[in-house]
Design a protein around this motif. Structure first.
Motif, mmCIF file in Angstrom:
data_model
loop_
_atom_site.group_PDB
_atom_site.id
_atom_site.type_symbol
_atom_site.label_atom_id
_atom_site.label_comp_id
_atom_site.label_asym_id
_atom_site.label_seq_id
_atom_site.Cartn_x
_atom_site.Cartn_y
_atom_site.Cartn_z
ATOM 1 N N PHE A 174 -53.882 -77.779 -97.331
ATOM 2 C CA PHE A 174 -55.127 -77.143 -97.759
ATOM 3 C C PHE A 174 -55.411 -75.924 -96.887
ATOM 4 C CE2 PHE A 174 -55.861 -81.680 -98.881
ATOM 5 C CZ PHE A 174 -56.050 -81.527 -100.256
ATOM 6 N N THR A 175 -55.602 -74.784 -97.506
ATOM 7 C CA THR A 175 -55.934 -73.570 -96.759
ATOM 8 C C THR A 175 -57.392 -73.158 -96.930
ATOM 9 O OG1 THR A 175 -54.842 -72.418 -98.613
ATOM 10 C CG2 THR A 175 -53.627 -72.589 -96.550
ATOM 11 N N VAL B 143 -59.882 -78.431 -100.887
ATOM 12 C CA VAL B 143 -60.109 -79.868 -100.724
ATOM 13 C C VAL B 143 -61.065 -80.367 -101.810
ATOM 14 C CG1 VAL B 143 -61.031 -81.663 -99.207
ATOM 15 C CG2 VAL B 143 -59.695 -79.777 -98.240
ATOM 16 N N ARG B 144 -62.150 -79.647 -102.022
ATOM 17 C CA ARG B 144 -63.159 -80.076 -102.999
ATOM 18 C C ARG B 144 -62.576 -80.145 -104.414
ATOM 19 N NH1 ARG B 144 -66.201 -75.877 -100.207
ATOM 20 N NH2 ARG B 144 -67.424 -76.832 -98.550
ATOM 21 N N TRP C 60 -52.841 -81.590 -94.402
ATOM 22 C CA TRP C 60 -52.629 -80.567 -93.372
ATOM 23 C C TRP C 60 -53.588 -79.418 -93.650
ATOM 24 C CZ3 TRP C 60 -49.124 -81.589 -89.474
ATOM 25 C CH2 TRP C 60 -48.310 -82.715 -89.671
ATOM 26 N N CYS C 61 -54.503 -79.184 -92.725
ATOM 27 C CA CYS C 61 -55.636 -78.280 -92.974
ATOM 28 C C CYS C 61 -55.592 -77.063 -92.052
ATOM 29 C CB CYS C 61 -56.948 -79.034 -92.781
ATOM 30 S SG CYS C 61 -57.111 -80.465 -93.883
ATOM 31 N N THR D 207 -62.023 -76.872 -92.979
ATOM 32 C CA THR D 207 -61.203 -77.510 -94.013
ATOM 33 C C THR D 207 -60.925 -78.962 -93.649
ATOM 34 O OG1 THR D 207 -60.181 -75.372 -94.477
ATOM 35 C CG2 THR D 207 -59.051 -77.308 -95.319
ATOM 36 N N ALA D 208 -60.618 -79.210 -92.383
ATOM 37 C CA ALA D 208 -60.356 -80.580 -91.931
ATOM 38 C C ALA D 208 -61.600 -81.451 -92.070
ATOM 39 C CB ALA D 208 -59.870 -80.565 -90.481
#
Length: 240
Positions: free
Chosen positions: A57-58, A63-64, A78-79, A84-85
């Protein structure tokens, strides 16, 4: 609107824009929410995840949108950074790995911390995301599938409060969270006098489109995250 406490226009897309506005209010500032971009799902199908060793995820938005499209939460996430994390943890992903920086930093982090068997990764992001992360990971021996679950579209207009602040001729600050956001803002502000408007951007890359026009100043955070953006804003305010 005092000269020492100017209004701050938040151009970040929702729901992140409201989160940024809350931080500004906690700093005693007056945020004016006027997203330059609007996020929309693209209707892409999530592939069979059984062959993947992890999700990449960048952005928190990635994520949403993935969380809305899939119930899968057990693949390693992996953020790219803390925001993001944090979103991945809120959505119930586990384990969550947090890098710090940009896509290149994330690729380096994954390559040096990888312990899984399958080196196949699914990268969830905005449709306009560059291929830098995919290229760097593939050079490190990974197979990367890109899943553009959402896209950013230019908003119809700036809101009246934001327009009023800019047209007032007094000091106004605009927060910029991405290069595409900067480009969208400039398109929406076409014809406005921005010589009293200062821009605080999350990175030099995000600030680049603003360097070609007459403004009250363009400033870039030293590191591409929200904490450093706020620190840069505080510095601009202190020197104003």
């Amino acid at each position: 609107m005092s000269e020492t406490r100017p209004p701050v226009i938040v151009t970040r897309a929702e729901p992140g824009g409201s989160q940024t506005a809350e931080r500004l209010e906690a700093m005693g500032l007056t945020p004016l929410l006027s997203p330059a971009l609007e996020l929309a799902a693209r209707g892409e199908a999530v592939p069979d995840l059984s062959g993947f060793g992890g999700l990449v995820f960048t952005s928190a938005n990635g994520v949403r949108f993935f969380a809305e499209a899939s119930d899968a939460r057990t693949l390693p996430a992996w953020c790219v950074g803390p925001a993001t994390a944090s979103e991945a943890l809120r959505e119930g992903f586990s384990p969550v790995h947090e890098s710090s920086g940009n896509a290149h930093d994330l690729a380096h982090y994954i390559a040096h911390h990888w312990s899984g068997e399958s080196r196949s990764l699914l990268h969830i992001a905005n449709a306009a995301a560059k291929g830098d992360l995919k290229k760097a990971l593939e050079e490190a021996g990974f197979t990367v599938t890109f899943l553009p679950l959402y896209e950013a579209r230019r908003a119809g207009s700036l809101n009246e409060e934001a327009l009023g602040a800019i047209r007032s001729g007094t000091r106004t600050i605009v927060l910029i969270h991405s290069r595409k956001g900067a480009e969208a803002f400039l398109a929406l502000a076409n014809g406005l006098n921005l010589t009293k408007t200062e821009f605080v951007a999350i990175s030099s890359q995000a600030a680049a489109p603003l360097e070609t026009i007459a403004t009250g100043g363009v400033y870039a955070a030293g590191h591409p995250d929200e904490d450093h953006l706020m620190a840069c804003l505080e510095g601009v305010l202190a020197n104003g």
